[in-house]
Design a protein around this motif. Structure first.
Motif, PDB file in Angstrom:
ATOM      1  N   ASP A 189      17.817  -9.541 -16.301  1.00 11.51           N
ATOM      2  CA  ASP A 189      16.640  -8.687 -16.497  1.00 11.51           C
ATOM      3  C   ASP A 189      16.220  -8.035 -15.188  1.00 11.51           C
ATOM      4  O   ASP A 189      15.821  -6.856 -15.164  1.00 11.51           O
TER       5      ASP A 189
ATOM      6  N   THR B  29      18.514  -5.159 -14.410  1.00 11.84           N
ATOM      7  CA  THR B  29      18.161  -4.012 -15.252  1.00 11.84           C
ATOM      8  C   THR B  29      16.917  -3.316 -14.731  1.00 11.84           C
ATOM      9  O   THR B  29      16.847  -2.075 -14.696  1.00 11.84           O
ATOM     10  N   GLN B  30      15.939  -4.104 -14.278  1.00 17.00           N
ATOM     11  CA  GLN B  30      14.710  -3.518 -13.752  1.00 17.00           C
ATOM     12  C   GLN B  30      14.976  -2.746 -12.469  1.00 17.00           C
ATOM     13  O   GLN B  30      14.392  -1.670 -12.244  1.00 17.00           O
ATOM     14  N   ARG B  31      15.859  -3.267 -11.616  1.00 19.50           N
ATOM     15  CA  ARG B  31      16.182  -2.549 -10.368  1.00 19.50           C
ATOM     16  C   ARG B  31      16.808  -1.188 -10.669  1.00 19.50           C
ATOM     17  O   ARG B  31      16.497  -0.184 -10.022  1.00 19.50           O
ATOM     18  N   LEU B  32      17.714  -1.175 -11.624  1.00 19.03           N
ATOM     19  CA  LEU B  32      18.336   0.095 -11.999  1.00 19.03           C
ATOM     20  C   LEU B  32      17.306   1.069 -12.572  1.00 19.03           C
ATOM     21  O   LEU B  32      17.353   2.278 -12.303  1.00 19.03           O
ATOM     22  N   GLU B  33      16.385   0.541 -13.347  1.00 22.55           N
ATOM     23  CA  GLU B  33      15.338   1.404 -13.913  1.00 22.55           C
ATOM     24  C   GLU B  33      14.430   1.956 -12.808  1.00 22.55           C
ATOM     25  O   GLU B  33      14.045   3.134 -12.835  1.00 22.55           O
ATOM     26  N   ASP B  34      14.114   1.107 -11.816  1.00 29.41           N
ATOM     27  CA  ASP B  34      13.292   1.570 -10.687  1.00 29.41           C
ATOM     28  C   ASP B  34      14.012   2.648  -9.889  1.00 29.41           C
ATOM     29  O   ASP B  34      13.398   3.631  -9.448  1.00 29.41           O
ATOM     30  N   GLU B  35      15.318   2.459  -9.705  1.00 27.74           N
ATOM     31  CA  GLU B  35      16.091   3.470  -8.972  1.00 27.74           C
ATOM     32  C   GLU B  35      16.104   4.794  -9.733  1.00 27.74           C
ATOM     33  O   GLU B  35      15.978   5.874  -9.143  1.00 27.74           O
ATOM     34  N   LYS B  36      16.237   4.716 -11.047  1.00 25.77           N
ATOM     35  CA  LYS B  36      16.214   5.924 -11.865  1.00 25.77           C
ATOM     36  C   LYS B  36      14.881   6.648 -11.731  1.00 25.77           C
ATOM     37  O   LYS B  36      14.830   7.879 -11.565  1.00 25.77           O
ATOM     38  N   GLN B  37      13.786   5.889 -11.797  1.00 25.61           N
ATOM     39  CA  GLN B  37      12.467   6.503 -11.678  1.00 25.61           C
ATOM     40  C   GLN B  37      12.264   7.119 -10.296  1.00 25.61           C
ATOM     41  O   GLN B  37      11.645   8.183 -10.168  1.00 25.61           O
TER      42      GLN B  37
ATOM     43  N   GLU C  81      14.046  10.426 -10.228  1.00 23.98           N
ATOM     44  CA  GLU C  81      13.300  11.415 -10.999  1.00 23.98           C
ATOM     45  C   GLU C  81      12.062  11.888 -10.242  1.00 23.98           C
ATOM     46  O   GLU C  81      11.698  13.080 -10.310  1.00 23.98           O
TER      47      GLU C  81
END
Length: 284
Positions: free
Chosen positions: A108, A111-119, A122
């Motif tokens: 988890d 997954t959160q690190r990847l989501e933070d990198e995506k944000q 952006e």
């Protein structure tokens, strides 16, 4: 009987086949009471005995022997594959509930690190699109990206929270592939900068066994092996302690492993920037 009738009867007897004598019935003559025409068993063996004699010992041809060997090899290979898969899954199957929960938490977190990198990416895009001075904003982002790439390439020093991993090897059983597994596990857990015994670890780093020790990018290092790692300590330490992971593997080889968290880790081993021989920026 007249001569004509006698001549006709004699002619019929010549044309008809000879009479077949009636078969003997039981007790009509010598023998064991079997009917005439019944074939006695060969060599005094019964039908079951002849069947067993025909089946054993087996008579194999060369082609049958080759096929049997091939089938044996195939079966052995399948058995080895099944055993290998069972061994690789055994660590998780035998893990305690808290260990499985910790593994899920680590997934988890990734997954959160990847989501933070995506944000973050952006956000950079939006800032470039909405900034009144796009050229200045682009320059700032370029400098920040250069700093980040310098850390990844090992050309600049870095500091931040992380962990220190010390591997003791008094028995001389620790090999290069074990240290490489530790590096890969740390990278997967989010390590941003790593150095081992004063050697900076980058994307192209390689490890090799050399004279009962280990070399990192051609630099010989000796035990104890000391990893200085920058990243989120709450992610890095559990990644090493998962069931069947780095720590358990090293302890099976009678090595000692200690992990210490710190709010400030300094990674100051540097690598010279190498100019590529052929690749050039497409903007030139």
């Amino acid at each position: 009987m007249s001569d004509h009738e006698e001549h006709h009867a004699h002619r019929l007897r010549k044309e008809l086949p000879a009479e077949v004598p009636p078969s003997r019935t039981a007790g009509d003559g010598p023998g064991d009471g079997t009917r005439e025409g019944a074939r006695p068993e060969r060599n005094g063996l019964t039908g079951r005995q002849r069947l067993l004699k025909g089946l054993w010992p087996p008579r194999l041809t060369r082609a049958q022997l080759i096929v049997a060997l091939l089938l044996f090899g195939l079966g052995f290979g399948l058995a080895v594959q099944v055993a290998s898969n069972s061994d690789s899954d055994g660590a998780l199957r035998g893990a305690r509930q808290e260990d499985l929960v910790r593994i899920l938490d680590e997934l988890d977190d990734r997954t959160q690190r990847l989501e933070d990198e995506k944000q973050g990416l952006e956000k950079q895009r939006d800032e470039l699109e909405n900034s009144s001075d796009q050229a200045e904003e682009a320059r700032k982002q370029t400098l920040e990206k250069e700093r980040q790439l310098g850390i990844l390439a090992g050309t600049v020093a870095a500091q931040g929270p992380g962990i220190t991993v010390t591997i003791g090897d008094t028995k001389g059983t620790v090999e290069a592939d074990m240290l490489l597994d530790a590096i890969q596990e740390l990278r997967a857990a989010g390590a941003e900068a790593i150095q081992v015994n004063g050697v900076r670890v980058v994307a192209g780093t390689y490890l090799a066994d050399t004279d009962k020790s280990v070399s990192v990018d051609g630099n010989k290092i000796n035990a104890p092996y000391r990893f200085q790692v920058i990243g989120k300590p709450q992610d890095l330490e559990p990644a090493l302690n998962i069931p069947g992971g780095v720590v358990q593997t090293l302890e099976k080889e009678q090595a000692t492993v200690t992990v210490e968290r710190s709010s400030k880790i300094v990674v100051d081993a540097l690598r010279a920037a190498e100019r590529p021989d052929y690749a050039r920026s497409s903007s030139q």
